[in-house]
Every structure is written in C-alpha cells, then in structure tokens.
Design a protein around this motif. Structure first.
Motif, mmCIF file in Angstrom:
data_model
loop_
_atom_site.group_PDB
_atom_site.id
_atom_site.type_symbol
_atom_site.label_atom_id
_atom_site.label_comp_id
_atom_site.label_asym_id
_atom_site.label_seq_id
_atom_site.Cartn_x
_atom_site.Cartn_y
_atom_site.Cartn_z
ATOM 1 N N GLN A 86 -10.817 39.720 -24.479
ATOM 2 C CA GLN A 86 -9.381 39.224 -24.096
ATOM 3 C C GLN A 86 -8.303 38.057 -24.955
ATOM 4 O OE1 GLN A 86 -11.095 36.737 -21.238
ATOM 5 N NE2 GLN A 86 -11.823 38.581 -19.618
ATOM 6 N N GLU A 87 -7.042 38.296 -24.370
ATOM 7 C CA GLU A 87 -5.645 37.328 -24.891
ATOM 8 C C GLU A 87 -5.926 36.195 -25.273
ATOM 9 O OE1 GLU A 87 -0.947 35.744 -24.247
ATOM 10 O OE2 GLU A 87 -2.322 37.498 -23.247
ATOM 11 N N ARG A 88 -7.092 35.427 -24.364
ATOM 12 C CA ARG A 88 -7.172 34.452 -25.092
ATOM 13 C C ARG A 88 -8.428 33.157 -26.101
ATOM 14 N NH1 ARG A 88 -10.257 34.151 -19.550
ATOM 15 N NH2 ARG A 88 -12.113 33.856 -19.335
ATOM 16 N N ASP A 89 -9.355 34.759 -25.967
ATOM 17 C CA ASP A 89 -10.390 34.486 -26.823
ATOM 18 C C ASP A 89 -9.773 34.750 -28.672
ATOM 19 O OD1 ASP A 89 -12.977 34.193 -24.950
ATOM 20 O OD2 ASP A 89 -12.378 36.432 -24.435
ATOM 21 N N ILE A 90 -8.908 35.324 -28.339
ATOM 22 C CA ILE A 90 -8.250 36.452 -29.471
ATOM 23 C C ILE A 90 -7.103 35.104 -30.192
ATOM 24 C CG2 ILE A 90 -6.402 38.260 -30.833
ATOM 25 C CD1 ILE A 90 -7.520 40.401 -28.417
ATOM 26 N N VAL A 91 -6.539 35.067 -29.219
ATOM 27 C CA VAL A 91 -5.357 33.708 -29.826
ATOM 28 C C VAL A 91 -6.297 32.506 -30.280
ATOM 29 C CG1 VAL A 91 -3.512 32.401 -29.037
ATOM 30 C CG2 VAL A 91 -3.494 34.419 -28.717
ATOM 31 N N SER A 92 -7.101 32.169 -29.302
ATOM 32 C CA SER A 92 -7.938 30.440 -29.913
ATOM 33 C C SER A 92 -8.450 30.986 -30.892
ATOM 34 C CB SER A 92 -8.858 30.747 -28.875
ATOM 35 O OG SER A 92 -9.731 29.728 -29.118
ATOM 36 N N ALA A 93 -9.598 31.733 -30.669
ATOM 37 C CA ALA A 93 -9.865 32.055 -32.567
ATOM 38 C C ALA A 93 -9.162 32.028 -33.790
ATOM 39 C CB ALA A 93 -10.507 33.482 -32.929
ATOM 40 N N LEU A 94 -8.199 32.900 -34.398
ATOM 41 C CA LEU A 94 -6.688 32.881 -35.079
ATOM 42 C C LEU A 94 -6.357 31.297 -34.985
ATOM 43 C CD1 LEU A 94 -4.798 36.074 -33.610
ATOM 44 C CD2 LEU A 94 -6.529 35.857 -35.716
ATOM 45 N N GLU A 95 -6.413 31.007 -33.602
ATOM 46 C CA GLU A 95 -5.798 29.531 -34.366
ATOM 47 C C GLU A 95 -6.732 28.169 -34.981
ATOM 48 O OE1 GLU A 95 -4.289 28.320 -29.711
ATOM 49 O OE2 GLU A 95 -2.267 29.122 -29.910
ATOM 50 N N LEU A 96 -8.323 28.676 -34.451
ATOM 51 C CA LEU A 96 -9.453 27.871 -35.259
ATOM 52 C C LEU A 96 -8.688 28.434 -36.827
ATOM 53 C CD1 LEU A 96 -11.708 28.173 -32.599
ATOM 54 C CD2 LEU A 96 -10.549 25.760 -32.955
ATOM 55 N N GLY A 97 -8.714 29.147 -36.973
ATOM 56 C CA GLY A 97 -7.951 29.138 -38.258
ATOM 57 C C GLY A 97 -8.751 30.975 -38.923
ATOM 58 N N ALA A 98 -9.359 31.878 -37.708
ATOM 59 C CA ALA A 98 -10.055 33.334 -38.854
ATOM 60 C C ALA A 98 -9.085 34.286 -38.876
ATOM 61 C CB ALA A 98 -10.391 33.918 -37.023
ATOM 62 N N ASP A 99 -9.203 34.774 -39.698
ATOM 63 C CA ASP A 99 -8.544 35.440 -40.961
ATOM 64 C C ASP A 99 -7.766 36.779 -40.026
ATOM 65 O OD1 ASP A 99 -7.790 33.760 -42.703
ATOM 66 O OD2 ASP A 99 -9.835 33.631 -42.932
ATOM 67 N N ASP A 100 -8.568 37.600 -39.234
ATOM 68 C CA ASP A 100 -8.439 38.631 -38.406
ATOM 69 C C ASP A 100 -9.847 38.601 -37.258
ATOM 70 O OD1 ASP A 100 -7.488 41.076 -38.546
ATOM 71 O OD2 ASP A 100 -7.459 42.093 -40.526
ATOM 72 N N TYR A 101 -9.548 39.798 -36.397
ATOM 73 C CA TYR A 101 -9.880 39.350 -35.693
ATOM 74 C C TYR A 101 -9.898 41.223 -35.324
ATOM 75 C CZ TYR A 101 -11.575 37.775 -30.581
ATOM 76 O OH TYR A 101 -12.419 37.662 -29.717
ATOM 77 N N LEU A 102 -11.284 42.039 -34.730
ATOM 78 C CA LEU A 102 -11.694 43.489 -34.160
ATOM 79 C C LEU A 102 -12.272 42.729 -33.484
ATOM 80 C CD1 LEU A 102 -12.446 44.791 -37.497
ATOM 81 C CD2 LEU A 102 -11.028 45.605 -36.250
ATOM 82 N N VAL A 103 -12.342 44.209 -32.333
ATOM 83 C CA VAL A 103 -12.712 44.223 -30.984
ATOM 84 C C VAL A 103 -14.297 45.335 -31.061
ATOM 85 C CG1 VAL A 103 -12.664 44.680 -28.803
ATOM 86 C CG2 VAL A 103 -11.161 42.948 -29.970
ATOM 87 N N LYS A 104 -15.096 44.783 -30.542
ATOM 88 C CA LYS A 104 -15.776 46.300 -30.808
ATOM 89 C C LYS A 104 -15.680 46.740 -29.375
ATOM 90 C CE LYS A 104 -20.192 43.084 -32.523
ATOM 91 N NZ LYS A 104 -20.951 42.319 -32.453
ATOM 92 N N PRO A 105 -16.406 47.934 -29.381
ATOM 93 C CA PRO A 105 -16.797 48.415 -30.437
ATOM 94 C C PRO A 105 -15.156 49.282 -31.330
ATOM 95 C CG PRO A 105 -16.146 50.869 -28.398
ATOM 96 C CD PRO A 105 -16.206 48.517 -28.135
ATOM 97 N N PHE A 106 -15.732 49.332 -32.789
ATOM 98 C CA PHE A 106 -14.929 49.092 -33.702
ATOM 99 C C PHE A 106 -14.757 49.974 -34.910
ATOM 100 C CE2 PHE A 106 -18.650 47.287 -35.517
ATOM 101 C CZ PHE A 106 -18.697 46.875 -37.067
ATOM 102 N N ILE A 107 -14.328 50.253 -35.412
ATOM 103 C CA ILE A 107 -14.327 51.776 -36.870
ATOM 104 C C ILE A 107 -14.877 50.532 -37.727
ATOM 105 C CG2 ILE A 107 -12.719 53.450 -37.902
ATOM 106 C CD1 ILE A 107 -10.887 53.488 -35.661
ATOM 107 N N PRO A 108 -15.914 51.480 -38.570
ATOM 108 C CA PRO A 108 -16.094 50.817 -39.948
ATOM 109 C C PRO A 108 -15.315 50.859 -41.057
ATOM 110 C CG PRO A 108 -17.753 51.829 -38.645
ATOM 111 C CD PRO A 108 -16.471 52.194 -37.807
ATOM 112 N N GLU A 109 -14.398 51.790 -40.646
ATOM 113 C CA GLU A 109 -13.754 51.089 -42.150
ATOM 114 C C GLU A 109 -12.778 50.602 -42.217
ATOM 115 O OE1 GLU A 109 -14.076 53.435 -45.326
ATOM 116 O OE2 GLU A 109 -16.001 53.202 -44.466
ATOM 117 N N GLU A 110 -12.166 50.675 -40.597
ATOM 118 C CA GLU A 110 -10.819 49.590 -40.709
ATOM 119 C C GLU A 110 -11.206 48.471 -40.956
ATOM 120 O OE1 GLU A 110 -8.506 47.948 -37.519
ATOM 121 O OE2 GLU A 110 -10.038 49.466 -36.481
ATOM 122 N N LEU A 111 -13.037 47.614 -40.728
ATOM 123 C CA LEU A 111 -13.304 46.543 -40.827
ATOM 124 C C LEU A 111 -13.295 46.434 -42.621
ATOM 125 C CD1 LEU A 111 -13.891 43.743 -40.203
ATOM 126 C CD2 LEU A 111 -16.940 44.744 -40.240
#
Length: 123
Positions: A86-111
C-alpha cells in the motif's frame, strides 16, 4: 568481502537470499526478528540491510527508526523487501529512511541489482 544483513522470518526466503548473495561474493548475516536485526546491525555493522516489514518482536518500521536514530547504523543502506504494497507503507518506509523498497513477490536479480547500486553509491 561486503556483508549483508538479511532480516526476515521466512526461512525459505532467507535461504534463497543467502544462496544468491553468497554466490555474488557477499558474506550474509541473518536475523529472524526485529530485535535481532537491530542487535546485529549495531554489533556487526553490515554494509547493507535487506529488511522485511512484518517480523516478530519489532516490525520493519520500528527497526528502521532505531537504525536511523543510532549514529553507528544511521548510514547503512536499507532495502525494504516486503509484501506490504500500500502507498502509505511505501511512503512511510521511505520517509523513515529506507533507501529502496521492493514488494514481494519480487525478482531476485532485481534485488541484486538494486543492492549492488546502493553499495556502489556508498563508496
């Protein structure tokens, strides 16, 4: 050798990430709950952290707050890797200082690419 702290309570995911990261020449530390994640980050000072949002003891946001509040861990790059999309989760994590955000399921090579980019930018 650079060290990556993987913080997730999903054993299969941790095993997958460990395999990929070791194959890329990284040393891997593992924390299965948020309390252990904070403790290992402070004690071992990894080069980067892959952090799940939903974990026991402390959730990913609590871990991120503690890491960013401590001078010893404040600049360690953190990639959130979580099922929360959800948008609020992504924005909150980035505002707290996360450098990047990936959602599961994810592409391992992208990580791997995002992690490599963050580590290169830190040099």
């Amino acid at each position: 050798m650079q060290t990556i702290l993987v913080c997730d309570d999903d054993e299969l995911l941790v095993e997958l990430l460990n395999h990929r990261l070791v194959g890329r020449g990284f040393q891997v530390l593992v924390a299965n709950d948020g309390g252990a994640a904070v403790q290992q980050a402070i004690e071992r000072r990894p080069d980067a952290i892959v952090l799940d949002m939903m974990m026991p003891v402390l959730d990913g946001q609590q871990v991120l707050r503690r890491l960013r509040a401590d001078a010893a861990t404040a600049t360690i790059p953190v990639i959130m890797l979580t099922a929360r999309r959800q948008e609020r989760d992504i924005v909150s994590a980035l505002e707290l200082g996360a450098d990047d955000y990936l959602v599961k399921p994810f592409i391992p090579e992208e990580l791997m690419s995002r992690l490599t980019r963050l580590l290169a930018a830190r040099r």
